[in-house]
Design a protein around this motif. Sequence first.
Motif, PDB file in Angstrom:
ATOM      1  N   PRO A 196       7.399  -1.408   6.358  1.00 37.24           N
ATOM      2  CA  PRO A 196       7.839  -1.227   4.843  1.00 37.24           C
ATOM      3  C   PRO A 196       7.487  -2.560   4.360  1.00 37.24           C
ATOM      4  CG  PRO A 196       9.437  -0.514   6.116  1.00 37.24           C
ATOM      5  CD  PRO A 196       8.594  -1.067   7.208  1.00 37.24           C
ATOM      6  N   LEU A 197       7.455  -2.473   2.884  1.00 38.75           N
ATOM      7  CA  LEU A 197       7.173  -3.427   1.802  1.00 38.75           C
ATOM      8  C   LEU A 197       8.433  -4.170   1.684  1.00 38.75           C
ATOM      9  CD1 LEU A 197       4.351  -2.453  -0.410  1.00 38.75           C
ATOM     10  CD2 LEU A 197       4.093  -3.527   1.625  1.00 38.75           C
ATOM     11  N   ALA A 198       9.657  -3.759   2.062  1.00 38.47           N
ATOM     12  CA  ALA A 198      10.795  -4.091   1.517  1.00 38.47           C
ATOM     13  C   ALA A 198      12.032  -3.689   2.670  1.00 38.47           C
ATOM     14  CB  ALA A 198      11.209  -3.456   0.145  1.00 38.47           C
ATOM     15  N   GLY A 199      12.963  -4.551   2.488  1.00 33.81           N
ATOM     16  CA  GLY A 199      14.208  -4.418   3.451  1.00 33.81           C
ATOM     17  C   GLY A 199      14.096  -5.071   4.587  1.00 33.81           C
ATOM     18  N   PRO A 200      15.094  -5.016   5.295  1.00 34.51           N
ATOM     19  CA  PRO A 200      15.303  -5.809   6.660  1.00 34.51           C
ATOM     20  C   PRO A 200      14.548  -4.988   7.913  1.00 34.51           C
ATOM     21  CG  PRO A 200      17.246  -4.342   6.304  1.00 34.51           C
ATOM     22  CD  PRO A 200      16.510  -4.132   5.262  1.00 34.51           C
ATOM     23  N   VAL A 201      14.269  -5.652   8.913  1.00 37.08           N
ATOM     24  CA  VAL A 201      13.849  -4.620  10.143  1.00 37.08           C
ATOM     25  C   VAL A 201      15.062  -4.659  11.026  1.00 37.08           C
ATOM     26  CG1 VAL A 201      13.249  -6.820  11.542  1.00 37.08           C
ATOM     27  CG2 VAL A 201      12.295  -4.544  12.253  1.00 37.08           C
ATOM     28  N   VAL A 202      15.392  -3.342  11.409  1.00 35.39           N
ATOM     29  CA  VAL A 202      16.686  -2.986  12.122  1.00 35.39           C
ATOM     30  C   VAL A 202      16.511  -2.658  13.568  1.00 35.39           C
ATOM     31  CG1 VAL A 202      18.766  -1.470  12.058  1.00 35.39           C
ATOM     32  CG2 VAL A 202      17.769  -2.427   9.894  1.00 35.39           C
ATOM     33  N   ALA A 203      17.178  -3.082  14.244  1.00 35.26           N
ATOM     34  CA  ALA A 203      17.127  -2.697  16.009  1.00 35.26           C
ATOM     35  C   ALA A 203      18.348  -2.311  16.213  1.00 35.26           C
ATOM     36  CB  ALA A 203      16.826  -3.968  16.696  1.00 35.26           C
ATOM     37  N   ALA A 204      18.356  -1.559  17.411  1.00 30.11           N
ATOM     38  CA  ALA A 204      19.493  -0.808  18.145  1.00 30.11           C
ATOM     39  C   ALA A 204      19.342  -1.109  19.420  1.00 30.11           C
ATOM     40  CB  ALA A 204      19.868   0.616  17.705  1.00 30.11           C
ATOM     41  N   MET A 208      20.217   4.058  10.542  1.00 31.46           N
ATOM     42  CA  MET A 208      20.974   2.899   9.989  1.00 31.46           C
ATOM     43  C   MET A 208      20.109   2.288   8.933  1.00 31.46           C
ATOM     44  SD  MET A 208      24.195   3.239  10.821  1.00 31.46           S
ATOM     45  CE  MET A 208      24.564   1.647  10.060  1.00 31.46           C
ATOM     46  N   ARG A 209      18.804   2.050   9.298  1.00 30.37           N
ATOM     47  CA  ARG A 209      18.145   1.533   8.298  1.00 30.37           C
ATOM     48  C   ARG A 209      17.713   2.140   7.033  1.00 30.37           C
ATOM     49  NH1 ARG A 209      13.355   0.594   5.930  1.00 30.37           N
ATOM     50  NH2 ARG A 209      12.708  -1.653   5.431  1.00 30.37           N
ATOM     51  N   ASP A 210      17.609   3.630   7.077  1.00 31.01           N
ATOM     52  CA  ASP A 210      17.567   4.509   6.107  1.00 31.01           C
ATOM     53  C   ASP A 210      18.883   4.404   5.250  1.00 31.01           C
ATOM     54  OD1 ASP A 210      14.858   5.304   6.806  1.00 31.01           O
ATOM     55  OD2 ASP A 210      15.779   7.245   7.820  1.00 31.01           O
ATOM     56  N   GLY A 255      18.802   1.441  -2.959  1.00 34.56           N
ATOM     57  CA  GLY A 255      18.091   2.300  -4.110  1.00 34.56           C
ATOM     58  C   GLY A 255      19.005   2.631  -5.287  1.00 34.56           C
ATOM     59  N   SER A 256      20.508   2.467  -4.733  1.00 31.68           N
ATOM     60  CA  SER A 256      21.770   2.646  -5.740  1.00 31.68           C
ATOM     61  C   SER A 256      21.717   1.507  -6.701  1.00 31.68           C
ATOM     62  CB  SER A 256      23.063   3.022  -5.106  1.00 31.68           C
ATOM     63  OG  SER A 256      23.497   1.721  -4.145  1.00 31.68           O
ATOM     64  N   GLU A 313      15.617   4.841  -1.970  1.00 32.59           N
ATOM     65  CA  GLU A 313      16.344   6.129  -1.385  1.00 32.59           C
ATOM     66  C   GLU A 313      15.221   6.968  -1.153  1.00 32.59           C
ATOM     67  OE1 GLU A 313      16.280   7.002  -5.406  1.00 32.59           O
ATOM     68  OE2 GLU A 313      16.703   5.279  -4.328  1.00 32.59           O
ATOM     69  N   LEU A 314      14.115   7.246  -1.556  1.00 35.97           N
ATOM     70  CA  LEU A 314      13.147   8.276  -1.128  1.00 35.97           C
ATOM     71  C   LEU A 314      12.135   7.595  -0.253  1.00 35.97           C
ATOM     72  CD1 LEU A 314      12.525   9.401  -4.854  1.00 35.97           C
ATOM     73  CD2 LEU A 314      14.097  10.229  -2.968  1.00 35.97           C
ATOM     74  N   HIS A 315      11.712   6.533  -0.479  1.00 36.01           N
ATOM     75  CA  HIS A 315      10.600   6.098   0.528  1.00 36.01           C
ATOM     76  C   HIS A 315      11.051   4.870   1.609  1.00 36.01           C
ATOM     77  CE1 HIS A 315      10.600   2.433  -2.063  1.00 36.01           C
ATOM     78  NE2 HIS A 315      10.268   3.370  -3.202  1.00 36.01           N
ATOM     79  N   MET A 316      12.351   4.462   1.391  1.00 35.81           N
ATOM     80  CA  MET A 316      12.908   3.604   2.491  1.00 35.81           C
ATOM     81  C   MET A 316      12.098   2.018   2.471  1.00 35.81           C
ATOM     82  SD  MET A 316      15.207   5.417   3.268  1.00 35.81           S
ATOM     83  CE  MET A 316      15.617   7.152   2.845  1.00 35.81           C
TER      84      MET A 316
END
Length: 231
Positions: free
Chosen positions: A44-52, A165-167, A174-175, A183-186
């Motif tokens: 993605p172009l935005a947001g964190p990278v999330v790992a589990a 969790m990332r979604d 988005g809010s 919230e649509l394209h994450m």
Amino acid sequence: MVRARSDSPLLFEIVERPDFSFETKAMAEGLWPVAGMDEAGRGPLAGPVVAAAVVLDPANIPDGLDDSKRLSHLQREALFLKILGSALSVSLASVSAEAIDGSNILKASLEAMRRALVGLSVQPKLALADGRDVPPGLPCEGRALIKGDQRSQSIAAASIVAKVMRDRMMCGCGSHHAHYGFELHMGYATVRHRTAIEMHGPVARLHRASFAPFRLGGTEVQDEECLSGLD
């Protein structure tokens, strides 16, 4: 004698599903507990990278575990709850967009997996990582499995937890930033997202300034995983 290869098409596509064979073999080698690790959000172009990181209970493995990208949103949500309710331990970690810009997405993804593993309440003796690389600094032996989320149920479980969790994180974004439709394209490079960036500019500390559209001053995306995981 070399047997001629058939040119007849298969009647149906053979889809491999993850199983517990890697974990069972490790148990026979005395390497238990085994944790699966995976990440969501490299492209993605935005947001964190999330790992589990997930340690499954061999006696209580949820049915239907698979690579999160091959599951629908509803399937992921249902399996997410089953994993949390049955696994011996589950841990989550993330690396922010700012930290991604300060290093690179590969290093950030590996660091997120390392943090997730360290956060487990059960200390594993072996960690199975999706992909080609083992995160550096693990407190136990690590092995990388290419397409591991389609081969190992532990990694598949981690991929589901990380994706769900990332979604949810991106829906929260988005809010707060209604113009972008997170919230649509994450955070992936959809037409709507690229158009919003052109109109409103990037969001500080949320958009990844080191990624191609911002670095080049345009909206062309060059990351090969830019649309991975979208339904």
